[in-house]
Design an enzyme around this catalytic site. Structure first.
Site, PDB file in Angstrom:
ATOM      1  N   GLU A  45      -9.684  12.198  12.413  1.00 53.82           N
ATOM      2  CA  GLU A  45      -8.444  10.582  13.079  1.00 53.82           C
ATOM      3  C   GLU A  45      -7.412  11.018  14.034  1.00 53.82           C
ATOM      4  OE1 GLU A  45      -5.466   7.471  11.192  1.00 53.82           O
ATOM      5  OE2 GLU A  45      -6.307   8.567   9.505  1.00 53.82           O
ATOM      6  N   LYS A 103       0.753  -1.037  -0.231  1.00 53.26           N
ATOM      7  CA  LYS A 103      -0.217   0.016   0.318  1.00 53.26           C
ATOM      8  C   LYS A 103       0.814   1.317  -0.307  1.00 53.26           C
ATOM      9  CE  LYS A 103      -3.305   3.074   2.873  1.00 53.26           C
ATOM     10  NZ  LYS A 103      -4.041   2.726   4.111  1.00 53.26           N
TER      11      LYS A 103
END
Length: 473
Positions: free
Chosen positions: A278, A229
């Site tokens: 977040e 990723k």
């Protein structure tokens, strides 16, 4: 409205400040260096954002932190102390300097008050090894600064803290009286957030077609198993004929995105601000909380559409795989510093105004002698903002992203004298000067990513700051 009685309360506590300063002077003579004095007092529960707004132009250092849904807002003004840290050891050197400062401090604070005692504002670059530009000149790789005064409100309870360094011969009477009088000057009259006069055109720092090409190149390398990723960020810009109103932007963010961390660090003539969904990590009472947040989908226009889109996200193989990488890394990193690390086996949906994410909370209990900055160093960057393997992804980003992230996607937050505190990942954010703004968004790229869909997702993530600053189509 903030009332003058806040400043009157400050003046009333000058005697307490002087008593603490005398103790600090004695310590300063023994140590041969200045000693920190921090004195907190309860005040009427007024809005710290109004103080932040009135201090525009009054100090080069301002800090704002808010969790609107929790009724928390904090403003810090000035800098009684600061340290700029550089390089890959920025977390370690910043933590050591802070421990050294508070180890001998003279603190008079009620622990039941919000943000009582010395609390440092903190921000860190995403990657100290990145190619740099002049954009982030006032924002070093790592920064801690202790505001000279802090006004904090949690629900109906508020505190006012003054911080200062006292040397062997320093007169704290002058120090605190001048600070209290300055505060009184800043608190005169109401403040109301203005709205942008007109929609500003959005300028792409890098053409969208070029960004899609970079995404496609990343997908090719992912399919070739060069990495699992990588997160790619993009930047857009706004220019205004009049000065941006930073406090007004913060007001809009906390009203429209109450379940986020709304933050601002102002340095000189620029401010880095945002509304991040977040949490990187928090440490309170020995309890650690981190957030696995990866995988995104738009909100629906109707409840039925919203539920359908949420279900599609929960069942997306691509997004679930991306999310699992993040949660696995967080659990592993916390396992080296904590006991009893726990996380649910399945993610849930975190819904904010215009976007929803896959979310998994991870908790643990800190091992003795650790601070929140130890946790930050262990966790940053998570695969949610960097990639996996971390070193390979970061090198790919440096070589291919074509922008200077600076503090975007880095840790921003605060820590107290006990080494506890909270840090968010600086997402949904912008770096704003008087009449120019750079806005940032990023997308997690895996082997199944589609460049056009990733561009659409980046537009969703840019929307909060575009709306707050007045950006149009």
């Amino acid at each position: 409205m903030i009332h003058v009685r806040v400043a009157t309360a400050a003046l009333r506590h000058v005697r307490r400040m002087e008593e603490m300063a005398e103790l600090a002077r004695q310590r300063a003579r023994q140590l041969g260096r200045p000693v920190l004095v921090s004195v907190s007092a309860p005040v009427s529960p007024d809005d710290p954002l109004a103080l932040f707004a009135r201090a525009v132009g009054a100090t080069h250092n301002r800090f704002f932190w808010s969790q609107p849904s929790q009724g928390l807002a904090v403003t810090g003004l000035g800098a009684a102390w600061e340290i700029a840290a550089s390089g890959e050891g920025r977390f370690v050197s910043a933590a050591a300097a802070w421990r050294d400062l508070v180890a001998h401090a003279c603190i008079d604070a009620d622990p039941n008050l919000p943000f009582a005692g010395p609390v440092a504002a903190a921000g860190f670059a995403f990657d100290p090894l990145r190619p740099t530009s002049g954009l982030w000149a006032d924002f070093p790789d790592g920064l801690l600064f202790l505001p000279r005064m802090i006004l904090a409100r949690q629900g109906d309870v508020a505190s006012l803290t003054f911080n200062g360094l006292v040397g062997p011969e320093t007169s704290s009477v002058n120090l605190y009286l001048s600070a209290a009088r300055r505060l009184r000057d800043l608190l005169g009259g109401p403040w109301r957030a203005a709205h942008p006069a007109e929609a500003l055109p959005v300028e792409e720092a890098l053409p969208a077609s070029t960004w899609r090409t970079i995404v496609a190149e990343a997908v090719a390398d992912l399919r070739a198993a060069k990495m699992e990723k990588v997160v790619l960020a993009r930047e857009v810009r706004l220019q205004s004929a009049q000065d941006f109103d930073i406090p007004a932007a913060l007001e809009r963010l906390r009203n429209e995105y109450p379940d986020t961390f709304v933050f601002a660090v102002a340095r000189g003539g620029r401010a880095f601000l945002g509304a991040s969904p977040e949490r990187l990590v928090s440490l309170r009472g020995g309890v650690v909380a981190a957030s696995g947040l990866a995988g995104s989908m738009a909100r629906g226009a109707t409840p039925d559409e919203d539920a359908r889109l949420g279900a599609a996200l929960l069942n997306s193989e691509k997004d679930r795989r991306e999310h699992a990488l993040v949660v696995t890394m967080i659990r592993s990193a916390l396992g080296n510093l904590c006991s009893h690390v726990e996380a649910p086996s399945e993610p849930v949906l975190m819904k904010v105004r215009n976007i929803q994410h896959l979310f998994t909370p991870v908790t643990g209990r800190i091992a003795g002698g650790r601070s929140v900055l130890d946790l930050v160093a262990a966790l940053h960057p998570t695969p949610a903002v960097g990639g996996k393997p971390n070193d390979v992804a970061l090198e790919w980003i440096r070589a291919n992203e074509r922008m200077d992230r600076g503090w975007y996607a880095g840790p921003v937050g605060w820590l107290d004298a006990r080494g506890e505190g909270e840090f968010a990942v600086a997402l949904r954010s912008a770096l704003v000067s008087k009449r120019e703004a750079a806005l940032f968004a990023g997308c997690g790229i895996v082997s199944g990513s589609d460049p056009a869909r990733e561009e659409q997702e980046s537009q969703l993530k840019l929307r909060p700051m575009l709306s707050a600053l007045g950006g149009g189509a």
